[in-house]
Every structure is written in structure tokens, then in C-alpha cells.
Scaffold this active site. Sequence first.
Site, mmCIF file in Angstrom:
data_model
loop_
_atom_site.group_PDB
_atom_site.id
_atom_site.type_symbol
_atom_site.label_atom_id
_atom_site.label_comp_id
_atom_site.label_asym_id
_atom_site.label_seq_id
_atom_site.Cartn_x
_atom_site.Cartn_y
_atom_site.Cartn_z
ATOM 1 N N GLY A 1 67.514 32.219 24.403
ATOM 2 C CA GLY A 1 67.284 33.231 23.244
ATOM 3 C C GLY A 1 65.937 34.149 23.136
ATOM 4 N N ASP B 1 57.408 20.138 19.853
ATOM 5 C CA ASP B 1 56.105 20.155 20.811
ATOM 6 C C ASP B 1 55.586 21.480 20.703
ATOM 7 N N THR C 1 63.150 18.306 27.485
ATOM 8 C CA THR C 1 62.153 17.618 28.326
ATOM 9 C C THR C 1 62.606 16.156 28.303
ATOM 10 N N GLY D 1 44.037 10.622 33.485
ATOM 11 C CA GLY D 1 44.761 9.418 33.086
ATOM 12 C C GLY D 1 45.240 9.316 31.745
ATOM 13 N N LEU E 1 49.475 7.436 33.815
ATOM 14 C CA LEU E 1 49.470 6.353 33.820
ATOM 15 C C LEU E 1 50.962 5.674 34.242
ATOM 16 N N GLU F 1 40.196 10.710 36.108
ATOM 17 C CA GLU F 1 40.203 11.094 34.643
ATOM 18 C C GLU F 1 38.764 11.615 34.282
ATOM 19 N N GLY G 1 69.124 17.973 25.170
ATOM 20 C CA GLY G 1 67.978 16.935 25.291
ATOM 21 C C GLY G 1 66.913 17.318 25.540
ATOM 22 N N HIS H 1 60.032 -18.460 15.373
ATOM 23 C CA HIS H 1 59.483 -18.944 16.434
ATOM 24 C C HIS H 1 60.181 -19.457 17.547
HETATM 25 P P1 FAD Z 1 61.682 19.938 24.533
HETATM 26 O O1 FAD Z 1 62.265 18.737 24.455
HETATM 27 O O2 FAD Z 1 60.764 20.610 25.628
HETATM 28 O O3 FAD Z 1 62.900 20.846 24.466
HETATM 29 C C1 FAD Z 1 62.732 22.423 24.183
HETATM 30 C C2 FAD Z 1 64.083 22.985 24.856
HETATM 31 O O4 FAD Z 1 64.130 24.291 24.611
HETATM 32 C C3 FAD Z 1 64.245 22.953 26.451
HETATM 33 O O5 FAD Z 1 65.317 22.176 26.810
HETATM 34 C C4 FAD Z 1 64.116 24.052 27.087
HETATM 35 O O6 FAD Z 1 64.908 24.613 28.047
HETATM 36 C C5 FAD Z 1 64.564 25.233 25.757
HETATM 37 N N1 FAD Z 1 64.311 26.262 25.380
HETATM 38 C C6 FAD Z 1 62.751 26.760 25.706
HETATM 39 N N2 FAD Z 1 62.962 28.440 25.301
HETATM 40 C C7 FAD Z 1 64.235 28.732 25.355
HETATM 41 C C8 FAD Z 1 64.714 29.822 24.966
HETATM 42 N N3 FAD Z 1 64.081 30.901 24.573
HETATM 43 N N4 FAD Z 1 66.253 29.871 24.745
HETATM 44 C C9 FAD Z 1 66.940 28.753 24.630
HETATM 45 N N5 FAD Z 1 66.266 27.468 24.945
HETATM 46 C C10 FAD Z 1 65.093 27.471 25.143
HETATM 47 N N6 FAD Z 1 57.886 11.384 24.210
HETATM 48 C C11 FAD Z 1 58.013 10.294 23.743
HETATM 49 O O7 FAD Z 1 58.247 10.106 22.576
HETATM 50 N N7 FAD Z 1 58.130 9.109 24.412
HETATM 51 C C12 FAD Z 1 58.277 9.113 25.685
HETATM 52 O O8 FAD Z 1 58.548 7.924 26.285
HETATM 53 C C13 FAD Z 1 58.119 10.219 26.322
HETATM 54 N N8 FAD Z 1 57.979 10.518 27.840
HETATM 55 C C14 FAD Z 1 57.600 11.630 28.188
HETATM 56 C C15 FAD Z 1 57.756 11.363 29.501
HETATM 57 C C16 FAD Z 1 57.454 12.677 30.456
HETATM 58 C C17 FAD Z 1 57.567 12.764 31.783
HETATM 59 C C18 FAD Z 1 57.290 13.930 29.483
HETATM 60 C C19 FAD Z 1 57.078 15.334 30.419
HETATM 61 C C20 FAD Z 1 57.143 13.970 28.191
HETATM 62 C C21 FAD Z 1 57.519 12.931 27.690
HETATM 63 N N9 FAD Z 1 57.480 12.784 26.148
HETATM 64 C C22 FAD Z 1 57.724 11.392 25.548
HETATM 65 C C23 FAD Z 1 57.628 13.883 25.469
HETATM 66 C C24 FAD Z 1 58.846 14.408 24.878
HETATM 67 O O9 FAD Z 1 59.485 14.745 25.800
HETATM 68 C C25 FAD Z 1 58.630 15.749 24.017
HETATM 69 O O10 FAD Z 1 57.574 15.379 22.864
HETATM 70 C C26 FAD Z 1 59.880 16.054 23.449
HETATM 71 O O11 FAD Z 1 60.916 16.362 24.430
HETATM 72 C C27 FAD Z 1 59.664 17.278 22.677
HETATM 73 O O12 FAD Z 1 60.798 17.743 22.084
HETATM 74 P P2 FAD Z 1 61.191 19.288 21.760
HETATM 75 O O13 FAD Z 1 62.304 19.344 21.421
HETATM 76 O O14 FAD Z 1 60.015 19.836 20.921
HETATM 77 O O15 FAD Z 1 60.966 19.902 23.127
HETATM 78 P P1 NAD Z 2 47.510 13.341 27.818
HETATM 79 O O1 NAD Z 2 46.726 14.673 26.786
HETATM 80 O O2 NAD Z 2 48.168 12.402 27.191
HETATM 81 O O3 NAD Z 2 46.495 13.326 29.030
HETATM 82 C C1 NAD Z 2 45.820 14.054 29.855
HETATM 83 C C2 NAD Z 2 44.599 13.715 30.346
HETATM 84 O O4 NAD Z 2 43.944 14.288 31.331
HETATM 85 C C3 NAD Z 2 43.656 13.030 29.394
HETATM 86 O O5 NAD Z 2 42.971 11.729 29.384
HETATM 87 C C4 NAD Z 2 42.495 14.177 29.869
HETATM 88 O O6 NAD Z 2 40.993 13.782 29.433
HETATM 89 C C5 NAD Z 2 42.765 14.278 31.053
HETATM 90 N N1 NAD Z 2 42.146 15.624 31.950
HETATM 91 C C6 NAD Z 2 42.478 16.722 31.446
HETATM 92 N N2 NAD Z 2 41.981 17.490 32.209
HETATM 93 C C7 NAD Z 2 41.610 17.006 33.240
HETATM 94 C C8 NAD Z 2 40.791 17.332 34.606
HETATM 95 N N3 NAD Z 2 40.701 18.500 34.705
HETATM 96 N N4 NAD Z 2 40.577 16.355 35.334
HETATM 97 C C9 NAD Z 2 40.896 14.929 35.159
HETATM 98 N N5 NAD Z 2 41.237 14.570 33.934
HETATM 99 C C10 NAD Z 2 41.741 15.666 32.897
HETATM 100 O O7 NAD Z 2 48.751 14.579 28.627
HETATM 101 P P2 NAD Z 2 49.793 13.915 29.375
HETATM 102 O O8 NAD Z 2 49.387 12.671 30.054
HETATM 103 O O9 NAD Z 2 49.769 15.046 30.378
HETATM 104 O O10 NAD Z 2 51.224 13.913 28.709
HETATM 105 C C11 NAD Z 2 51.477 15.127 27.889
HETATM 106 C C12 NAD Z 2 52.039 14.775 26.754
HETATM 107 O O11 NAD Z 2 53.393 14.213 26.965
HETATM 108 C C13 NAD Z 2 51.429 13.823 25.681
HETATM 109 O O12 NAD Z 2 51.480 14.487 24.303
HETATM 110 C C14 NAD Z 2 52.204 12.519 25.737
HETATM 111 O O13 NAD Z 2 52.105 12.159 24.511
HETATM 112 C C15 NAD Z 2 53.482 13.130 26.026
HETATM 113 N N6 NAD Z 2 53.976 11.909 26.547
HETATM 114 C C16 NAD Z 2 54.408 10.847 26.069
HETATM 115 C C17 NAD Z 2 54.779 9.588 26.730
HETATM 116 C C18 NAD Z 2 55.186 8.507 26.074
HETATM 117 O O14 NAD Z 2 55.162 8.707 24.805
HETATM 118 N N7 NAD Z 2 55.258 7.307 26.574
HETATM 119 C C19 NAD Z 2 55.215 9.912 28.051
HETATM 120 C C20 NAD Z 2 54.808 10.671 28.633
HETATM 121 C C21 NAD Z 2 54.363 11.913 27.951
#
Ligand code: FAD
Ligand code: NAD
Length: 471
Positions: free
Chosen positions: A118, A318, A44, A185, A190, A207, A42, A450
Site C-alpha cells: 500500500g 513498532d 514480523t 547483547g 541473547l 555488547e 502476522g 503449593h
Molecule cells: P510487524 O509485525 O513488523 O508487521 C508489519 C507488517 O506490515 C509486515 O508484515 C509488513 O510486511 C507489512 N507492511 C509494511 N509496509 C507495508 C505496505 N506499504 N503495505 C502493506 N504491508 C506493509 N515481541 C514480543 O512481544 N515477544 C517476542 O517473543 C518477540 N520476539 C521477536 C523475535 C524476533 C526475532 C523479532 C525480530 C521480533 C520479536 N518481537 C517479539 C517483536 C515483535 O515481532 C514486534 O514487536 C511486532 O511484530 C510488531 O508488530 P507490528 O504489527 O507493529 O509490525
Molecule cells: P535491543 O535494543 O534489545 O538490543 C540491542 C543491543 O545492541 C543493545 O544492548 C545495544 O547496546 C547493543 N548495540 C547497539 N549497537 C551496538 C554496536 N555497534 N556494537 C555492539 N552492541 C551494540 O535490540 P534487539 O535485540 O535487536 O531487538 C529489537 C527489538 O525486538 C527490541 O525492541 C526487542 O524488544 C524486540 N524483541 C523482543 C523479543 C521478546 O520480547 N522476547 C525477542 C526479540 C526481539
Amino acid sequence: ASEAPEYDVLFIGGGVAGYVGAIKAGQEGLKTACIEKRGMLGGTCLNVGCIPSKSLLNNSHLYHQILHDTKKRGIDVGEVKLNLTQMMKAKDESVSGLTKGVEFLFKKNKVDYIKGTGAFVDEHTVAVNLIDGGETQVRAKNIIIATGSESTPFPGLEIDEKKVVTSTGAIALTEVPKKMVVIGGGIIGLEMASVWSRLGAEVTVVEFLGQIGGPGMDADIAKQAQKVLTKQGLKFKLNTKVTSGDPSGSGVKIEVEAAKGGKNETLDADVVLVAIGRRPYTAGLGLENIGIEVDERKRLVIDQEYRTKIPHIRCIGDVTFGPMLAHKAEEEAVAAVEYIKKGFGHVNYGAIPSVMYTHPEVAWVGQNEQELKSQKINYKVGTFPFTANSRAKTNLETDGIVKFLSDAETDRILGVHIIGPNAGEMIAEATLALEYGASSEDVARTCHAHPTLAEAFKEAAMATYSQPIHF
Ligand code: FAD
Ligand code: NAD
């Protein structure tokens, strides 16, 4: 290199990109394995991202609403107490239920789950340092890199996940900090600021830019979001940069100054959240052994079919280009497997929704006004406020608007931006409209039940091509 490859497809990383791709590959009859190093599937999203953060957002909202928003609804409540340990337990249970569910789906679809880290040995071979000890090697005809991203560090401010935290520490604090400073921000900043502010922390968001919400959010909507969040108690310092931080005392001292130079200030915090973006994660992957390129932001370089310069090694989620969102990673996972199996796949990067799960939610899809202006596209705007929507009124939740942007000549929808109750669910309709190339008139002429919040969506479409009825 003389042995026959063992798997048809091997995924490195079992996050949303890797696990969805592995399930799809299994469904397509391909012999599939997925290597994951964290000991849980699953990635991140399930373990420390989307899912745990939404659990805390939901329950902290309920707590806040019970404290501050029941009297006018005719509900008198007695003493309300926070049980943070239980709130965290509820979060952990959602996570573990879902990660176990993915393991079950692997079995159901005959995907081999290899627990370990890996690293490429050569173009077809990956060495796995197993979690349970020892090492093995896996060979495959196709390899898909799905190693995800990590939080971008703030130079000079070391993360201990207790006082100076990333989102991972911020979803696991053991007590409510008195004062919290959030650097950045964007969406993470947020969402986490909302959680801890609702639970009682005094939160200041710093921000760098002149607007909150991170990349993509429409400027009008961002302004409204800031207004509503300020009403809820969040403090904002925009156009402000953090210059340094000092965690050596009992709390953390954060030095900030106006982004364009000028006034300095020191902010005191018990906890500082660093939320300035995320960066691709490829540490220890052995990319140097196969010579795959990364761009200036360390994203793995791929073509439209997700192929690196070594065509049987693809890359999704990502760790490569595009918005860092779970649903974007899922779409790419399915498409990449379809390219392997059938030779074609499809992701519409113009119709990927974004949702910020604050209260009210903010959601959008397509282009915003700033983007249309910079591309000199002629567009029409139609808006409808939730104050004029019957369901929002009955729910006593009238903050927000729906905003449509459509082509001035053809009326084709170019973008939809919503701040309001359930915006995150409503944006699915906008995404479908965009995907099908609908006009605002198409939406306006579609019957909506509605009383629903979705009628605000329909009326904003009416406002774009003609006039709304109720405003
Ligand atoms: P990841 O989920 O990062 O998965 C990569 C996996 O690869 C990890 O489990 C890692 O352990 C594993 N890995 C890395 N290197 C190796 C290796 N060499 N060998 C084996 N395994 C390895 N996105 C949304 O759409 N909606 C949200 O509400 C949302 N909320 C978020 C809240 C937070 C706090 C954060 C941090 C992110 C959020 N995101 C959200 C973003 C979302 O989590 C990512 O876009 C998503 O997880 C990307 O999936 P991924 O599989 O590319 O990478
Ligand atoms: P972000 O890029 O969304 O926001 C980072 C913010 O930090 C920007 O507004 C930027 O201007 C500001 N910033 C950068 N450097 C700074 C500095 N030195 N001082 C003050 N402000 C600064 O990144 P995030 O909020 O860390 O999220 C990371 C990723 O995770 C994003 O791609 C986001 O889409 C994803 N995510 C998505 C969700 C969701 O879909 N609900 C939730 C959490 C995270």
C-alpha cells in the site's frame, strides 16, 4: 475526492498491530480492510519473530537438556542426534498453522484481506500494488498505519542472510555454525545466541554497553543472566564495540575494540548475527504524499489517541513510539479502534511486561532500580531466590530470583524483575498487580498454591513488606 469512502477503517500492514486491529474493527461492526505485502498475515512476529524464535528456543532447549541434564534425574539416554531439518520444519509448521488461523479470523470477522503493497495517494486513498499483479485503489474514512519495523543495519557490513544475518537469517540457518559472533547483547542477540550455542556453536556476544539484556532489564538481573548464560557456554565481550567486518573470506572477520578506546581484537566467525536494534519501516508508503511527520529516530509522530497530524490517519505498533513488542502492538490496536468507534481507549504504558525467552527466562514489568534511582524515588527491595522454592528444587531448576521494588512510603509495587524458570508466565501476575495498583502486602497476603514456582513470587512480596518464611 468526490467518491464516497469505501471502508470505515483500512489497515496498512497485517502484522500483530494491523491484524488485531482489523479483527477488533470487524467485531465492532466497522467495514474493514487490511493490506499486507508479505503474502502472509502476522507480520514480523508470526513469520520471522516471536513465533519461529520460540519454536527454536523450546526445541533447542529440549535437545540441550537431553544431552546434558538427564543423568542426575535418573534418565539414561542412548545416542542423541540433532536433526536440524526437522527442527526447522517443526518451526515452519507452527508458523503456517498460526498465520492460516489469522486468515480464518479475518473471514469470521468480515475483514477484507488485500494482498499487496500500500502507498498513500492522498489522505483518504491508498494505491495497492497487488501481489498477484496489477494495481487497485482503496478508499477509507480512517486509515491506520501498522507497517512495523526492520532490523537496523550495521554500517559497512552487508546482510546476505547466510554469513551475515539478521534474526531472519538466524532462524533459518541450514547448518550449525562452528563459530558465531553476535553483535548486540539485547533480547534478539541473547535468544539467538542461546539457540545456536545449545545446538553446538561456539558463540561470542559483543555488547557495546557494560550490561547485557538491552533497554529495561534491571542491572542485578542482567548480571545473574550473564552468569547463567556463561555457565551454559556463551562468551561475552562487554564494553566492546565492533568497528568493522570483512565477509570476503570463507568466514567473516570482525574487528572489535574497547568501547572507550584501546585494545583491538579480531574475531573469526562462520556466521555473524547483527542484532543492534530495529527501526520503524515506512519505505514505499508514500508518506511524502500526505506530509506526515517522523521524529529523529524515524518513528511516526502521534498523539495519545494514535492520531498523526491528519486526525483520521492513525499509527500503531513498532512503527511508532514505545517498546517494540507484539503485546504492546496488540493493546494499541484495540485502543485505536475503540477511539474510532467509541471515542475512548486505554493502554497502560507503565504495565507492559517484557520477557526474554532464554533458559532460565528473564521477565520484568514496571521500573527497574536504575530508573527509580535516577528519578530519586524512595523504594524498598524484596527478593526471594528459587534455591529456596520447593517446586524449583524438585524440578532441579534453582537458578534465579524474584525481585520486587515497591514505594518506600506506600508499599505500592513499582516494578517486578524475575530471572528463573517460567518467569515469562509468572510476570502476568506482577502485571495484574501493577495494573490494579497493588502493594507488595496485597500480593504477600494472597494465597498461592503449593508447591508452585509462584510461591517464590509471593515470598519476594513478603520480603518487601515484612519477611519471607522460607529464606
Ligand atoms: P510487524 O509485525 O513488523 O508487521 C508489519 C507488517 O506490515 C509486515 O508484515 C509488513 O510486511 C507489512 N507492511 C509494511 N509496509 C507495508 C505496505 N506499504 N503495505 C502493506 N504491508 C506493509 N515481541 C514480543 O512481544 N515477544 C517476542 O517473543 C518477540 N520476539 C521477536 C523475535 C524476533 C526475532 C523479532 C525480530 C521480533 C520479536 N518481537 C517479539 C517483536 C515483535 O515481532 C514486534 O514487536 C511486532 O511484530 C510488531 O508488530 P507490528 O504489527 O507493529 O509490525
Ligand atoms: P535491543 O535494543 O534489545 O538490543 C540491542 C543491543 O545492541 C543493545 O544492548 C545495544 O547496546 C547493543 N548495540 C547497539 N549497537 C551496538 C554496536 N555497534 N556494537 C555492539 N552492541 C551494540 O535490540 P534487539 O535485540 O535487536 O531487538 C529489537 C527489538 O525486538 C527490541 O525492541 C526487542 O524488544 C524486540 N524483541 C523482543 C523479543 C521478546 O520480547 N522476547 C525477542 C526479540 C526481539
